[in-house]
Design a protein around this motif. Structure first.
Motif, mmCIF file in Angstrom:
data_model
loop_
_atom_site.group_PDB
_atom_site.id
_atom_site.type_symbol
_atom_site.label_atom_id
_atom_site.label_comp_id
_atom_site.label_asym_id
_atom_site.label_seq_id
_atom_site.Cartn_x
_atom_site.Cartn_y
_atom_site.Cartn_z
ATOM 1 N N VAL A 41 3.607 4.674 -4.142
ATOM 2 C CA VAL A 41 2.946 5.711 -3.542
ATOM 3 C C VAL A 41 1.488 6.064 -4.297
ATOM 4 O O VAL A 41 1.581 5.511 -5.417
ATOM 5 C CB VAL A 41 3.787 7.142 -3.158
ATOM 6 C CG1 VAL A 41 4.547 7.154 -2.237
ATOM 7 C CG2 VAL A 41 4.537 7.300 -4.668
ATOM 8 N N CYS A 42 0.534 6.415 -3.631
ATOM 9 C CA CYS A 42 -0.603 6.582 -4.373
ATOM 10 C C CYS A 42 -0.705 8.046 -5.081
ATOM 11 O O CYS A 42 0.210 8.779 -5.135
ATOM 12 C CB CYS A 42 -1.827 6.736 -3.293
ATOM 13 S SG CYS A 42 -1.889 8.172 -2.304
ATOM 14 N N ALA A 43 -1.609 8.435 -5.887
ATOM 15 C CA ALA A 43 -1.760 9.382 -6.639
ATOM 16 C C ALA A 43 -1.612 10.740 -5.869
ATOM 17 O O ALA A 43 -1.022 11.728 -6.499
ATOM 18 C CB ALA A 43 -3.081 9.469 -7.628
ATOM 19 N N SER A 44 -2.258 10.802 -4.720
ATOM 20 C CA SER A 44 -2.010 12.017 -3.877
ATOM 21 C C SER A 44 -0.955 12.202 -3.285
ATOM 22 O O SER A 44 -0.561 13.399 -2.583
ATOM 23 C CB SER A 44 -3.370 12.398 -3.097
ATOM 24 O OG SER A 44 -3.775 11.026 -2.519
ATOM 25 N N CYS A 45 -0.048 11.127 -3.156
ATOM 26 C CA CYS A 45 1.316 11.126 -2.376
ATOM 27 C C CYS A 45 2.579 11.127 -3.314
ATOM 28 O O CYS A 45 3.731 11.137 -2.829
ATOM 29 C CB CYS A 45 1.454 10.088 -1.423
ATOM 30 S SG CYS A 45 0.135 10.179 -0.322
ATOM 31 N N GLU A 46 2.115 11.208 -4.641
ATOM 32 C CA GLU A 46 3.276 10.847 -5.534
ATOM 33 C C GLU A 46 4.587 11.797 -5.635
ATOM 34 O O GLU A 46 5.788 11.373 -5.759
ATOM 35 C CB GLU A 46 2.898 10.459 -6.990
ATOM 36 C CG GLU A 46 2.105 11.828 -7.655
ATOM 37 C CD GLU A 46 1.861 10.954 -9.196
ATOM 38 O OE1 GLU A 46 1.448 9.999 -9.326
ATOM 39 O OE2 GLU A 46 1.987 12.088 -9.931
ATOM 40 N N SER A 67 0.829 -1.286 -0.015
ATOM 41 C CA SER A 67 -0.022 0.011 0.079
ATOM 42 C C SER A 67 0.865 1.153 0.014
ATOM 43 O O SER A 67 2.091 1.270 0.253
ATOM 44 C CB SER A 67 -1.069 -0.160 1.341
ATOM 45 O OG SER A 67 -0.268 -0.133 2.538
ATOM 46 N N CYS A 68 0.354 2.303 -0.224
ATOM 47 C CA CYS A 68 1.032 3.699 -0.312
ATOM 48 C C CYS A 68 1.872 3.696 1.028
ATOM 49 O O CYS A 68 1.361 3.756 2.041
ATOM 50 C CB CYS A 68 0.168 4.874 -0.294
ATOM 51 S SG CYS A 68 0.945 6.446 -0.360
ATOM 52 N N ALA A 69 3.286 3.923 0.542
ATOM 53 C CA ALA A 69 4.289 4.253 1.674
ATOM 54 C C ALA A 69 4.034 5.370 2.620
ATOM 55 O O ALA A 69 4.745 5.459 3.617
ATOM 56 C CB ALA A 69 5.677 3.996 1.201
ATOM 57 N N ARG A 70 3.404 6.369 2.043
ATOM 58 C CA ARG A 70 3.188 7.469 2.592
ATOM 59 C C ARG A 70 1.837 7.545 3.591
ATOM 60 O O ARG A 70 1.714 8.014 4.733
ATOM 61 C CB ARG A 70 2.988 8.577 1.929
ATOM 62 C CG ARG A 70 4.483 8.841 1.192
ATOM 63 C CD ARG A 70 4.837 10.532 1.062
ATOM 64 N NE ARG A 70 5.708 10.465 0.151
ATOM 65 C CZ ARG A 70 7.208 10.766 0.719
ATOM 66 N NH1 ARG A 70 7.346 10.494 2.239
ATOM 67 N NH2 ARG A 70 8.090 10.800 -0.042
ATOM 68 N N CYS A 71 0.543 7.283 2.935
ATOM 69 C CA CYS A 71 -0.546 7.352 3.712
ATOM 70 C C CYS A 71 -1.292 5.868 3.854
ATOM 71 O O CYS A 71 -2.146 5.707 4.474
ATOM 72 C CB CYS A 71 -1.443 8.157 2.934
ATOM 73 S SG CYS A 71 -2.147 7.578 1.255
ATOM 74 N N GLY A 72 -0.961 4.969 3.227
ATOM 75 C CA GLY A 72 -1.402 3.465 3.623
ATOM 76 C C GLY A 72 -2.769 3.251 2.655
ATOM 77 O O GLY A 72 -3.103 2.250 2.593
ATOM 78 N N GLU A 73 -2.892 3.982 1.790
ATOM 79 C CA GLU A 73 -4.136 4.049 0.743
ATOM 80 C C GLU A 73 -3.622 2.904 -0.073
ATOM 81 O O GLU A 73 -2.414 2.595 -0.803
ATOM 82 C CB GLU A 73 -4.027 5.044 -0.002
ATOM 83 C CG GLU A 73 -5.020 4.921 -1.405
ATOM 84 C CD GLU A 73 -6.585 4.917 -1.232
ATOM 85 O OE1 GLU A 73 -6.987 5.721 -0.381
ATOM 86 O OE2 GLU A 73 -7.085 3.950 -1.747
ATOM 87 N N ALA A 74 -4.537 1.841 -0.209
ATOM 88 C CA ALA A 74 -4.247 0.560 -1.122
ATOM 89 C C ALA A 74 -4.334 0.669 -2.435
ATOM 90 O O ALA A 74 -3.644 0.112 -3.296
ATOM 91 C CB ALA A 74 -4.704 -0.811 -0.536
HETATM 92 ZN ZN LIG Z 1 -0.575 8.060 -0.422
#
Ligand SMILES: [Zn+2]
Length: 252
Positions: free
Chosen positions: A178-183, A157-164
Motif C-alpha cells: 500500500v502507498c503512503a496515503s493508504c497505509e 501497485s497499491c492494493a487499495r488505490c492502484g498508485e504505483a
Molecule cells: Zn494507495
C-alpha cells in the motif's frame, strides 16, 4: 462409485493408527488432498517398507470405498529424498513446507502448480540440504505456494488505490503493498523486502534471492497476514530462526 485409482503423491503427514496401521495425509498430482489408511504397514515385513513416511514422493494405487479414507493397496518410490531425511535442518524446512501445504491446500481438487512446486522444493532440499539454512528459499516457496493457491499478495501497485509509486507499507487486509496515503492498517515495508518478494515470485525456486534477516521477517509477515485475511489460515513462521513455538516433531 467405489474403485481403485492410481496417482502420484507426496506424503505430508503419517500417523500411527491402531496396532499395525498408518494413516497418511497425501498431496496428490491428480486429486489434491487425499487421506488414506495403509493396513498392516507397521508390521516388520510390510510390503510398504518405510516408504509411507513424510516427504516420500510415491506412485500409489488407492482404493476408494464409501468411507472418508482411501486404502493404500500399492506404493512404489519415485523419490525418497534420503539426504533431506538425514539432515535435521532440511527435515525441519521440509516439515514447514508440508505443513503449509496441509493448511493452505485442503481441497480434493488437483492443483498441478502446487504439486510441482512441492516436489521441486523437496528435491532441492534433498540435493542441497544446506539450502534450508537460508530463509530465501523457504520464503520463495511460501510465496509461490500462495500464488498457486490463488492468494498471492498484490505487489505491483497499491492494493487499495492502484498508485504505483510511494509504496511504503504492506497490508494483509488489503492483500498487498500500500502507498503512503493508504497505509492505515499496514506495517512498514522496506524497499528491499518489496523487491525480494517480487524477485522470489519471478525467479525459479532454485534461484531464489537471498534474504537478510529483516527482509525475511517482513516478507514472512506479509505472506502470513495475506493468508490469514484472505485464505483464513495461519501458517507457522517460514524461517528456521523463528520456529521455536512450533518445532515439528516427526509424525511417523
Ligand atoms: Zn494507495
Amino acid at each position: 462409485m467405489p474403485g481403485s485409482f492410481k496417482t502420484e503423491a507426496v506424503v505430508l503427514r503419517s500417523i500411527r493408527y491402531g496396532e499395525a496401521d498408518r494413516v497418511v495425509h497425501l498431496y496428490s498430482a491428480t486429486r489434491g488432498r487425499i487421506g488414506a489408511i495403509a493396513k498392516g504397514s507397521r508390521r516388520p515385513k510390510s510390503r510398504f517398507g518405510g516408504r509411507l513416511e513424510p516427504f516420500f514422493r510415491l506412485n500409489l494405487v488407492l482404493y476408494e470405498g464409501r468411507g472418508d479414507l482411501c486404502t493404500v493397496t500399492g506404493a512404489s518410490t519415485i523419490n525418497g529424498h534420503p539426504r533431506l531425511r538425514s539432515d535435521g535442518p532440511a527435515l525441519m524446512a521440509a516439515g514447514r513446507g508440508c505443513d503449509a501445504v496441509l493448511r493452505l491446500l485442503d481441497s480434493e481438487e488437483a492443483n498441478q502448480a502446487a504439486y510441482n512446486l512441492l516436489c521441486n522444493y523437496l528435491a532441492l532440499l534433498d540435493v542441497d540440504p544446506a539450502l534450508s539454512s537460508a530463509p530465501g528459499a523457504a520464503l520463495a516457496f511460501r510465496l509461490k505456494l500462495a500464488l498457486a493457491a490463488g492468494f498471492s499478495p498484490e505487489l505491483a501497485s497499491c492494493a487499495r488505490c492502484g498508485e504505483a509509486d510511494h509504496i511504503t507499507a504492506f497490508s494483509g487486509a488489503a492483500g498487498g503493498v500500500v502507498c503512503a496515503s493508504c497505509e492505515g492498517d499496514g506495517f512498514p515495508l522496506s524497499e528491499e523486502a518489496h523487491r525480494f518478494m517480487v524477485e522470489a515470485l519471478a525467479r525459479p525456486l532454485a534461484e531464489a534471492p537471498v534474504a537478510e534477516r529483516a527482509v525475511a521477517a517482513q516478507s514472512d509477515r506479509a505472506v502470513s497476514e495475506t493468508l490469514e485475511h484472505h485464505a483464513h489460515v495461519r501458517l507457522r513462521a517460514a524461517a528456521s530462526s523463528s520456529v521455536g513455538r512450533g518445532a515439528r516433531r516427526r509424525a511417523a
